[in-house]
Motif scaffolding. Structure first.
Motif, mmCIF file in Angstrom:
data_model
loop_
_atom_site.group_PDB
_atom_site.id
_atom_site.type_symbol
_atom_site.label_atom_id
_atom_site.label_comp_id
_atom_site.label_asym_id
_atom_site.label_seq_id
_atom_site.Cartn_x
_atom_site.Cartn_y
_atom_site.Cartn_z
ATOM 1 N N SER A 30 0.834 -1.199 0.000
ATOM 2 C CA SER A 30 0.000 0.000 0.000
ATOM 3 C C SER A 30 0.867 1.245 0.000
ATOM 4 O O SER A 30 0.581 2.224 -0.693
ATOM 5 N N PHE A 31 1.934 1.194 0.786
ATOM 6 C CA PHE A 31 2.847 2.331 0.888
ATOM 7 C C PHE A 31 3.493 2.610 -0.469
ATOM 8 O O PHE A 31 3.519 3.756 -0.934
ATOM 9 N N VAL A 32 3.992 1.552 -1.107
ATOM 10 C CA VAL A 32 4.639 1.716 -2.418
ATOM 11 C C VAL A 32 3.637 2.294 -3.413
ATOM 12 O O VAL A 32 3.915 3.293 -4.091
ATOM 13 N N GLY A 33 2.449 1.693 -3.476
ATOM 14 C CA GLY A 33 1.438 2.175 -4.415
ATOM 15 C C GLY A 33 1.025 3.598 -4.115
ATOM 16 O O GLY A 33 0.926 4.436 -5.009
ATOM 17 N N GLY A 34 0.816 3.885 -2.827
ATOM 18 C CA GLY A 34 0.367 5.215 -2.430
ATOM 19 C C GLY A 34 1.423 6.268 -2.724
ATOM 20 O O GLY A 34 1.142 7.310 -3.314
ATOM 21 N N MET A 35 2.673 5.961 -2.341
ATOM 22 C CA MET A 35 3.760 6.924 -2.485
ATOM 23 C C MET A 35 4.019 7.234 -3.965
ATOM 24 O O MET A 35 4.125 8.400 -4.352
ATOM 25 N N LEU A 36 4.138 6.194 -4.785
ATOM 26 C CA LEU A 36 4.437 6.416 -6.199
ATOM 27 C C LEU A 36 3.301 7.148 -6.896
ATOM 28 O O LEU A 36 3.525 7.952 -7.800
ATOM 29 N N SER A 37 2.067 6.865 -6.472
ATOM 30 C CA SER A 37 0.952 7.536 -7.146
ATOM 31 C C SER A 37 0.915 9.017 -6.775
ATOM 32 O O SER A 37 0.548 9.848 -7.597
ATOM 33 N N VAL A 38 1.309 9.365 -5.558
ATOM 34 C CA VAL A 38 1.367 10.787 -5.210
ATOM 35 C C VAL A 38 2.482 11.462 -6.004
ATOM 36 O O VAL A 38 2.343 12.600 -6.459
ATOM 37 N N GLY A 95 1.322 0.989 -11.433
ATOM 38 C CA GLY A 95 1.095 1.602 -12.744
ATOM 39 C C GLY A 95 -0.345 1.425 -13.188
ATOM 40 O O GLY A 95 -1.025 2.389 -13.576
ATOM 41 N N ILE A 96 -0.834 0.189 -13.110
ATOM 42 C CA ILE A 96 -2.207 -0.104 -13.530
ATOM 43 C C ILE A 96 -3.193 0.674 -12.669
ATOM 44 O O ILE A 96 -4.118 1.325 -13.164
ATOM 45 N N GLY A 97 -2.954 0.627 -11.352
ATOM 46 C CA GLY A 97 -3.888 1.269 -10.431
ATOM 47 C C GLY A 97 -3.952 2.769 -10.640
ATOM 48 O O GLY A 97 -5.031 3.361 -10.644
ATOM 49 N N PHE A 98 -2.791 3.379 -10.852
ATOM 50 C CA PHE A 98 -2.752 4.836 -10.988
ATOM 51 C C PHE A 98 -3.532 5.279 -12.227
ATOM 52 O O PHE A 98 -4.387 6.170 -12.154
ATOM 53 N N VAL A 99 -3.253 4.631 -13.370
ATOM 54 C CA VAL A 99 -3.916 5.033 -14.612
ATOM 55 C C VAL A 99 -5.426 4.833 -14.508
ATOM 56 O O VAL A 99 -6.224 5.701 -14.878
ATOM 57 N N ILE A 100 -5.835 3.680 -13.960
ATOM 58 C CA ILE A 100 -7.273 3.430 -13.843
ATOM 59 C C ILE A 100 -7.901 4.376 -12.828
ATOM 60 O O ILE A 100 -9.028 4.838 -13.001
ATOM 61 N N GLY A 101 -7.138 4.702 -11.774
ATOM 62 C CA GLY A 101 -7.655 5.623 -10.773
ATOM 63 C C GLY A 101 -7.886 7.026 -11.331
ATOM 64 O O GLY A 101 -8.813 7.715 -10.928
ATOM 65 N N VAL A 109 -12.035 -1.688 -9.718
ATOM 66 C CA VAL A 109 -11.600 -2.072 -11.062
ATOM 67 C C VAL A 109 -10.081 -2.159 -11.098
ATOM 68 O O VAL A 109 -9.504 -3.109 -11.647
ATOM 69 N N ALA A 110 -9.410 -1.184 -10.456
ATOM 70 C CA ALA A 110 -7.949 -1.154 -10.472
ATOM 71 C C ALA A 110 -7.364 -2.416 -9.858
ATOM 72 O O ALA A 110 -6.482 -3.059 -10.442
ATOM 73 N N SER A 111 -7.857 -2.808 -8.676
ATOM 74 C CA SER A 111 -7.273 -3.977 -8.030
ATOM 75 C C SER A 111 -7.607 -5.243 -8.810
ATOM 76 O O SER A 111 -6.798 -6.162 -8.883
ATOM 77 N N ALA A 112 -8.804 -5.294 -9.425
ATOM 78 C CA ALA A 112 -9.175 -6.475 -10.206
ATOM 79 C C ALA A 112 -8.257 -6.636 -11.412
ATOM 80 O O ALA A 112 -7.714 -7.714 -11.664
ATOM 81 N N VAL A 113 -8.056 -5.542 -12.157
ATOM 82 C CA VAL A 113 -7.201 -5.630 -13.350
ATOM 83 C C VAL A 113 -5.757 -5.915 -12.940
ATOM 84 O O VAL A 113 -5.058 -6.697 -13.588
ATOM 85 N N ALA A 114 -5.302 -5.305 -11.837
ATOM 86 C CA ALA A 114 -3.926 -5.539 -11.384
ATOM 87 C C ALA A 114 -3.730 -7.007 -11.009
ATOM 88 O O ALA A 114 -2.727 -7.628 -11.369
ATOM 89 N N TYR A 115 -4.705 -7.574 -10.305
ATOM 90 C CA TYR A 115 -4.566 -8.976 -9.891
ATOM 91 C C TYR A 115 -4.550 -9.906 -11.096
ATOM 92 O O TYR A 115 -3.677 -10.770 -11.225
ATOM 93 N N THR A 116 -5.533 -9.719 -11.998
ATOM 94 C CA THR A 116 -5.624 -10.636 -13.127
ATOM 95 C C THR A 116 -4.409 -10.480 -14.052
ATOM 96 O O THR A 116 -3.915 -11.469 -14.589
ATOM 97 N N THR A 117 -3.923 -9.246 -14.206
ATOM 98 C CA THR A 117 -2.734 -9.049 -15.032
ATOM 99 C C THR A 117 -1.516 -9.711 -14.397
ATOM 100 O O THR A 117 -0.745 -10.401 -15.064
ATOM 101 N N GLU A 118 -1.369 -9.524 -13.075
ATOM 102 C CA GLU A 118 -0.217 -10.105 -12.392
ATOM 103 C C GLU A 118 -0.259 -11.626 -12.466
ATOM 104 O O GLU A 118 0.760 -12.289 -12.643
ATOM 105 N N LYS A 119 -1.457 -12.181 -12.348
ATOM 106 C CA LYS A 119 -1.607 -13.637 -12.449
ATOM 107 C C LYS A 119 -1.185 -14.092 -13.842
ATOM 108 O O LYS A 119 -0.502 -15.112 -13.985
ATOM 109 N N ARG A 120 -1.564 -13.306 -14.867
ATOM 110 C CA ARG A 120 -1.156 -13.609 -16.237
ATOM 111 C C ARG A 120 0.365 -13.640 -16.365
ATOM 112 O O ARG A 120 0.933 -14.503 -17.017
#
Lengths: 154, 495
Positions: B118-126, B259-265, B274-285
């Motif tokens: 969460s910290f990494v995602g939050g910090m980079l998105s700011v 990256g995925i979360g920020f753009v979708i956000g 939507v962001a977490s769903a796409v991030a999870y399914t992409t990462e699984k891919r």
């Protein structure tokens, strides 16, 4: 070679057939959606109708190959599962009639008893949780909770 | 672009009383978010009138509310990971690998990893917000209905990674989720669909009712079965922090999720779920070569966690630069700005630098505070697992009732939630995953609305979906997501 359990017979296919009926009913209802005008070429029927067709195909595919499923509860366990569901619906029905404290208190005590609490523990759970969440929501989060239409007469 | 506003902002946000407001917000937010079904919107909606009536200055209020937002986002993970009961919409994907970790006795590690991701995602998105806000604002304007529809096609393409060993059931689950979104008033034509003349159904099935019903009710019923069969696990809480090796293995997942979360956000109308769903399914891919996803793979936890926090940051971009909220929560915060007679938009950065800058600066500080606050608290939260079931499960059920009731103030919605819960139980017994149902539901409304709006604009011409550059890029990405794994597999087979 005998087929794997759950792959043969009518019963494992029953849920797929239920889905098939539901998918057809969904499509039937979709076709009957009434609207005066639509500002788009598709209108409100197209999307659900398409989905209904997809679901029908998928339900047939599922009926042909039911796949893995867990065994259904039987005997005493079935009674407990159905009982818990029934109690939950009862608690929802009592929620604004008998009020939050009574509905939740009773429900919590019953659920605690189902999960092997002693009588004293069950009563303590019922009273304690009803009061705790009442305080958290009405005082802390300022969410008004029903006090019971049976008692207030409204 | 000059960053003067940001220095002004840091000067404001680092004042002692504002730091205190930030810390208070993070703490209250975490508490509120930790209750299943009580999410960030409730927390903010609750504190806003309080702060306003106490005469707190606007920049301090925004700092407090941003803290609540972040705190609640994190708090929602706790019940998701420990109890398999998601606290809010964005936490559904977190449970997929987070809860198996907790069941394996790695609960504390999962909570800590979630805080770090969460910290990494939050910090980079700011950081992204600071550097690219005006640019991204323009990207968001470039998204018309056609672009949104193709984005949803891309999201469905990533969904194919969820197809497990029972592909038909995965597809049925997604179709059921899609079908549920068609209930209620159709905004385009004004027609009531599948409402059966029941006024409560006019607004459709609310997401939070679906999530609470599907997950918490079915979970309690399955636990009842396990207890009866004597297979109920006694969980251990595990030792604290994830190892450096684990963190290193998750780094890629966190960065991709961010990256995925920020753009979708950034895109209005598509939020953390939507962001977490796409991030999870992409990462699984990308990463799931050994089939460990869904069985407690830390990367399956890190990706959606980074994504939903990045989305939370991204959602501020359109709000601050355009005055268009990117999510439900930022909509409430927008209301907060308006309450103080402050009009968001590009001029906010020049006319009221202490507000725009203070908010952005407080997001940097809030992320640090949240990590510092939550890593030590992990050891306390994880003890939730040690509570006996006869205390824990009545609590989960009561909170399921209250979560629905506090949002919709109607007992019929509790009944609907219970009915959905029974369906969820039946589906799980029949060998279905619940995640595709949620994914179908999350994507459904956006898909149908934008498909129809795009066709309304083009007069039924399908060419509109291939006109803009954004569309073409998204089509290419969707094709890549579908084809790349097949090619990689073939290469691996021939090598």
């Amino acid at each position: 070679m005998p087929r794997a359990a759950g792959e043969s017979g009518f019963l494992p296919r029953l849920p797929a057939l239920v889905l098939l009926v539901l998918a057809l009913a969904y499509g039937f209802e979709a076709a009957r959606i009434e609207y005066a005008f639509a500002s788009d070429p598709l209108g409100p029927r197209a999307f659900p109708l398409g989905l209904s067709a997809v679901l029908v195909v998928l339900a047939i595919a599922w009926a042909i190959r039911p796949g893995r499923a867990e065994p259904w509860p039987q005997g005493a366990l079935l009674f407990e599962v159905v009982g818990l569901v029934a109690l939950a619906f009862l608690a929802a029905w009592l929620f604004d009639r008998a009020g939050f404290l009574i509905a939740t208190g009773l429900f919590c005590a019953e659920v605690a008893a189902m999960f092997r609490a002693t009588l004293a523990q069950a009563i303590a759970t019922g009273v304690g949780q009803a009061l705790l969440w009442w305080l958290v929501f009405t005082k802390g989060l300022r969410v008004p909770l029903p006090t019971g239409s049976w008692f207030t007469g409204s | 672009m000059s960053f003067d506003y940001l220095w002004t902002g840091f000067a404001v946000a680092l004042q002692a009383h504002n730091l205190l407001f930030g810390l208070l917000g993070c703490f209250l937010g975490t508490l509120v978010g930790a209750l299943p079904a009580i999410g960030p919107i409730n927390g903010i909606a609750l504190l806003l009138p309080l702060a306003y009536s106490m005469g707190v200055p606007p920049e301090s209020t925004m700092i407090l509310l941003a803290g609540v937002y972040y705190g609640a986002e994190y708090g929602g993970r706790i019940s998701s990971i420990l109890l398999n009961v998601p606290g809010d919409a964005g936490a559904v994907m977190t449970a997929l690998d987070g809860n198996p970790m907790a069941r394996q006795g790695r609960g504390a590690e999962a909570l800590a990893l979630s805080a770090i991701a969460s910290f990494v995602g939050g910090m980079l998105s700011v950081l992204g917000l600071t550097l690219f806000a005006p640019l991204l604002g323009r990207l968001a304007i470039g998204f018309g209905p056609a672009e949104y529809f193709v984005l949803m096609v891309f999201a469905f393409a990533t969904l194919t990674s969820m197809v497990g060993d029972q592909p038909i059931k995965t597809m049925i689950g997604a179709a059921i989720g899609l079908a549920l979104t068609t209930i209620g008033l159709d905004p385009t034509s004004g027609a009531y669909r599948f409402t059966f003349d029941e006024p409560e159904l006019h607004d459709g099935i609310e997401f939070i009712i679906l999530v609470i019903g599907l997950f918490s009710i079915s979970e309690v019923l399955l636990l009842l079965e396990q207890q009866h069969r004597g297979t109920l696990q006694v969980l251990s809480i595990g030792r604290g922090l994830p190892s450096l090796a684990t963190l290193r293995s998750c780094l890629g997942a966190m960065l991709r999720g961010t990256g995925i979360g920020f753009v979708i956000g950034v895109l209005p109308g598509t939020g953390a779920s939507v962001a977490s769903a796409v991030a999870y399914t992409t990462e699984k891919r990308i990463s799931d070569h050994d089939g460990t996803f869904g069985k407690g793979d830390p990367r399956g936890l890190a990706a959606p966690e980074a994504a939903n926090n990045a989305a939370a940051g991204g959602a501020f971009v359109p709000m601050l630069t355009l005055g268009v909220p990117g999510s439900g929560t930022t909509a409430v915060m927008l209301g907060a700005l308006l309450l103080y007679n402050i009009q968001p938009g590009p001029q906010l950065f020049t006319e009221r630098p202490e507000i725009a800058g203070g908010l952005v600066a407080s997001m940097y500080i809030g992320n640090v505070l949240l990590l510092a606050l939550n890593l030590p608290l992990v050891q306390i939260f994880v003890r939730m697992l040690l509570l006996p079931n006869w205390i824990l499960l009545p609590g989960i059920l009561t909170l399921a009732f209250l979560g629905v009731y506090s949002t919709y103030a109607s007992t019929l919605s509790i009944t609907i939630m219970l009915a959905i819960g029974v369906v969820g139980y039946l589906l799980r017994k029949l060998g279905f995953d619940l995640a595709p149902v949620i994914l179908g539901f999350v994507l459904g409304k956006v898909t149908e609305t934008n498909l129809r709006n795009a066709l309304a604009i083009s007069g039924g011409e399908l060419g509109i979906f291939f006109e803009s550059k954004i569309c073409l890029v998204l089509w290419a990405l969707a094709a890549l997501v579908l084809v790349a794994p097949l090619l990689l597999r073939r290469r691996a087979a021939t090598a």
